[in-house]
Scaffold this motif. Structure first.
Motif, short mmCIF file in Angstrom:
data_model
loop_
_atom_site.label_atom_id
_atom_site.label_comp_id
_atom_site.label_asym_id
_atom_site.label_seq_id
_atom_site.Cartn_x
_atom_site.Cartn_y
_atom_site.Cartn_z
N CYS A 1 -11.39 -10.67 -23.95
CA CYS A 1 -11.74 -9.84 -23.00
C CYS A 1 -12.91 -8.98 -23.30
O CYS A 1 -12.79 -8.38 -24.69
N GLU A 2 -13.86 -8.64 -22.72
CA GLU A 2 -14.99 -7.70 -23.07
C GLU A 2 -14.66 -6.36 -23.18
O GLU A 2 -15.51 -5.66 -23.74
N HIS A 3 -13.78 -5.81 -22.65
CA HIS A 3 -13.40 -4.51 -22.70
C HIS A 3 -12.39 -4.21 -23.86
O HIS A 3 -12.62 -3.00 -24.31
N CYS B 1 -17.16 -16.82 -30.31
CA CYS B 1 -18.36 -16.30 -29.52
C CYS B 1 -19.44 -17.50 -29.49
O CYS B 1 -20.63 -17.00 -29.37
N ARG C 1 -17.45 -16.72 -24.73
CA ARG C 1 -18.37 -15.50 -24.97
C ARG C 1 -17.47 -14.38 -24.56
O ARG C 1 -16.42 -14.48 -24.02
N LEU C 2 -18.00 -13.15 -24.80
CA LEU C 2 -17.00 -11.94 -24.44
C LEU C 2 -17.10 -11.93 -22.86
O LEU C 2 -18.15 -12.06 -22.14
N GLN C 3 -15.93 -11.60 -22.16
CA GLN C 3 -15.81 -12.02 -20.83
C GLN C 3 -14.88 -11.20 -19.89
O GLN C 3 -14.18 -10.44 -20.68
N LEU D 1 -11.74 -6.60 -26.55
CA LEU D 1 -11.82 -7.88 -27.57
C LEU D 1 -10.70 -8.50 -27.99
O LEU D 1 -9.98 -8.76 -29.10
#
Length: 180
Positions: free
Chosen positions: A71-73, A36, A108-110, A75
């Protein structure tokens, strides 16, 4: 963060005091700091370090840029290749800055769609070229390891700006150049 990881281990039924897990909270913390690290970087700062004047007005393309993101959904990792092209408008950027730009946003979380747009917009805003095209091909562990479990699936996204949107010939040239 270490305490959170220790509690996570307990919640999934593990013993954080067993030998193999003693240093896991510390290792996970360091891992997430790296994965991150893009939050600590500004894309324009990276690009502005290597902008040069040019008379070139032909497409500049860097393809097959490897990336890894989370993946932000869920991790979970998603990874693949990014292809970036632009048409200069009096300025070019050092070629190594394009993969560095990818890293800023990938770390970054994406979600893939956002990653594609962020890369494209940052290059378009900073370099002010005649056009930008970005395409990403990725595999998502949230689709492969869990959920639908489709191991061979790939997701493809693109973001086109300027002449890549308005000129079909330029757009077709880009897509023909990135084919394997």
């Amino acid at each position: 963060m270490r305490e959170l990881i220790k509690n996570l281990l307990i919640q999934i039924g593990e013993n954080p005091n067993r030998e193999g897990l003693l240093k896991t909270p510390e290792r996970v913390e360091k891992s997430y700091e790296f994965l991150c690290s893009g939050y600590k970087q500004k894309p324009e700062d990276i690009l502005k370090k290597a902008i040069f004047n040019t008379d070139n007005n032909e497409m500049v393309l860097v393809k097959d840029i490897d990336f890894y993101s989370l993946c932000e959904h869920h991790l979970l990792p998603f990874f693949g290749k990014v292809h970036i092209a632009y048409i200069p408008n009096g300025k070019v950027v050092g070629l190594s800055k394009l993969p560095r730009l990818v890293e800023v946003f990938a770390r970054r979380l994406q979600i893939q769609e956002q990653l594609c747009e962020q890369i494209s917009q940052a290059l378009f805003d900073t370099l002010k070229p005649k056009g930008v095209a970005v395409t990403i091909e990725a595999q998502h562990m949230c689709m492969q390891m869990r959920g639908i479990q489709k191991v061979n699936s790939k997701t493809i996204t693109s973001s086109l700006k300027g002449i890549f949107l308005s000129d079909e010939r330029t757009r077709k040239e880009f897509y023909s150049l990135i084919k394997d």
